[in-house]
Design a protein around this motif. Structure first.
Motif, PDB file in Angstrom:
ATOM      1  N   GLU A 257       0.788  -0.879   0.151  1.00 57.85           N
ATOM      2  CA  GLU A 257       0.264   0.434  -0.049  1.00 57.85           C
ATOM      3  C   GLU A 257       0.329   1.230  -0.032  1.00 57.85           C
ATOM      4  O   GLU A 257       0.506   2.315  -0.572  1.00 57.85           O
ATOM      5  CB  GLU A 257      -0.856   0.046   1.376  1.00 57.85           C
ATOM      6  N   CYS A 258       1.678   1.235   0.542  1.00 54.97           N
ATOM      7  CA  CYS A 258       3.347   2.465   1.068  1.00 54.97           C
ATOM      8  C   CYS A 258       3.279   2.730  -0.641  1.00 54.97           C
ATOM      9  O   CYS A 258       3.861   3.928  -1.096  1.00 54.97           O
ATOM     10  CB  CYS A 258       3.691   2.209   1.760  1.00 54.97           C
ATOM     11  N   ARG A 259       4.059   1.036  -1.618  1.00 65.13           N
ATOM     12  CA  ARG A 259       4.696   1.615  -2.727  1.00 65.13           C
ATOM     13  C   ARG A 259       3.700   2.069  -3.283  1.00 65.13           C
ATOM     14  O   ARG A 259       3.704   2.742  -4.484  1.00 65.13           O
ATOM     15  CB  ARG A 259       4.942   0.159  -3.230  1.00 65.13           C
ATOM     16  N   ALA A 260       2.407   1.779  -3.572  1.00 66.00           N
ATOM     17  CA  ALA A 260       0.620   2.109  -4.611  1.00 66.00           C
ATOM     18  C   ALA A 260       0.617   3.318  -4.227  1.00 66.00           C
ATOM     19  O   ALA A 260       0.630   4.504  -5.255  1.00 66.00           O
ATOM     20  CB  ALA A 260       0.153   1.329  -3.888  1.00 66.00           C
ATOM     21  N   ALA A 261       1.130   3.781  -3.071  1.00 68.69           N
ATOM     22  CA  ALA A 261       1.143   5.473  -2.965  1.00 68.69           C
ATOM     23  C   ALA A 261       2.012   6.360  -3.271  1.00 68.69           C
ATOM     24  O   ALA A 261       1.696   7.180  -4.149  1.00 68.69           O
ATOM     25  CB  ALA A 261       0.623   5.640  -1.112  1.00 68.69           C
ATOM     26  N   LEU A 262       3.290   6.105  -3.524  1.00 67.47           N
ATOM     27  CA  LEU A 262       4.408   6.623  -3.884  1.00 67.47           C
ATOM     28  C   LEU A 262       4.117   6.118  -5.267  1.00 67.47           C
ATOM     29  O   LEU A 262       4.682   7.841  -5.760  1.00 67.47           O
ATOM     30  CB  LEU A 262       5.697   6.067  -3.452  1.00 67.47           C
ATOM     31  N   GLU A 263       3.694   6.003  -5.851  1.00 70.54           N
ATOM     32  CA  GLU A 263       3.032   5.280  -7.091  1.00 70.54           C
ATOM     33  C   GLU A 263       2.247   6.907  -7.342  1.00 70.54           C
ATOM     34  O   GLU A 263       2.263   7.387  -8.674  1.00 70.54           O
ATOM     35  CB  GLU A 263       2.619   3.653  -7.888  1.00 70.54           C
ATOM     36  N   LYS A 264       1.002   6.684  -7.222  1.00 70.93           N
ATOM     37  CA  LYS A 264       0.288   7.387  -7.285  1.00 70.93           C
ATOM     38  C   LYS A 264       0.530   8.833  -7.149  1.00 70.93           C
ATOM     39  O   LYS A 264       0.631   9.975  -7.831  1.00 70.93           O
ATOM     40  CB  LYS A 264      -0.969   6.987  -6.295  1.00 70.93           C
ATOM     41  N   LEU A 265       1.409   9.143  -5.848  1.00 70.49           N
ATOM     42  CA  LEU A 265       2.085  10.516  -5.523  1.00 70.49           C
ATOM     43  C   LEU A 265       2.766  10.611  -7.202  1.00 70.49           C
ATOM     44  O   LEU A 265       3.061  12.107  -7.363  1.00 70.49           O
ATOM     45  CB  LEU A 265       2.817  10.884  -4.981  1.00 70.49           C
ATOM     46  N   SER A 266       3.971  10.013  -7.457  1.00 73.19           N
ATOM     47  CA  SER A 266       4.678   9.914  -8.918  1.00 73.19           C
ATOM     48  C   SER A 266       3.676  10.741  -9.291  1.00 73.19           C
ATOM     49  O   SER A 266       4.232  11.013 -10.858  1.00 73.19           O
ATOM     50  CB  SER A 266       5.376   8.966  -8.904  1.00 73.19           C
ATOM     51  N   ASP A 267       2.502   9.847  -9.766  1.00 75.68           N
ATOM     52  CA  ASP A 267       1.366   9.600 -11.018  1.00 75.68           C
ATOM     53  C   ASP A 267       0.960  11.374 -11.247  1.00 75.68           C
ATOM     54  O   ASP A 267       0.984  11.832 -11.987  1.00 75.68           O
ATOM     55  CB  ASP A 267       0.779   8.854 -11.509  1.00 75.68           C
ATOM     56  N   THR A 268       0.951  11.914  -9.743  1.00 75.02           N
ATOM     57  CA  THR A 268       0.359  13.405  -9.921  1.00 75.02           C
ATOM     58  C   THR A 268       1.542  14.165 -10.601  1.00 75.02           C
ATOM     59  O   THR A 268       1.040  15.188 -11.037  1.00 75.02           O
ATOM     60  CB  THR A 268      -0.088  13.287  -8.296  1.00 75.02           C
ATOM     61  N   MET A 269       2.088  13.824  -9.991  1.00 76.68           N
ATOM     62  CA  MET A 269       3.672  15.235  -9.505  1.00 76.68           C
ATOM     63  C   MET A 269       3.640  14.945 -11.304  1.00 76.68           C
ATOM     64  O   MET A 269       3.585  16.258 -11.653  1.00 76.68           O
ATOM     65  CB  MET A 269       4.894  14.687  -8.845  1.00 76.68           C
TER      66      MET A 269
END
Length: 115
Positions: free
Chosen positions: A6-18
């Motif tokens: 879930e943490c890795r997915a959150a970082l991926e989502k943040l990366s996509d947003t950025m």
């Protein structure tokens, strides 16, 4: 408690947003810096690079970061997920000590546009 996945997915989502940001946020995300995110309750660190508007996670390491990245974050997994999902405001979390951010002064001034 959030899992490593879930943490890795959150970082991926943040990366996509950025990556899809515009204006000042896009300029701030365009930094090229080493980055680490220590998840305190899981005692795991995601290490990688902020480059081209994305966070590229290269390693998942047990324990705190073994070297000092140029941009270092530290928080619980639940706080990471809540931040990325918009349920936790970064400034409040940082001000209360729930989230720790360490970076050079120039990077902090640039990164504040992301917050």
């Amino acid at each position: 408690m959030a899992t490593i996945e879930e943490c890795r997915a959150a970082l991926e989502k943040l990366s996509d947003t950025m990556q899809h940001a515009e204006g000042d946020v896009r300029a701030a995300a365009a930094l090229d810096r080493s980055v680490s995110c220590h998840i305190t309750d899981l005692d795991v660190t995601f290490a990688g690079r902020l480059r081209g508007g994305r966070i590229q996670v290269d390693d998942t390491l047990a324990g705190p970061p073994s070297h000092k990245a140029e941009i270092r974050l530290s928080m619980t997994g639940d706080d990471l997920v809540a931040l990325v999902d918009g349920e936790l405001h970064f400034a409040k979390a940082w001000g209360s000590g729930r989230v720790k951010l360490h970076a050079g002064v120039r990077d902090l001034l640039t990164l504040r546009k992301l917050l």
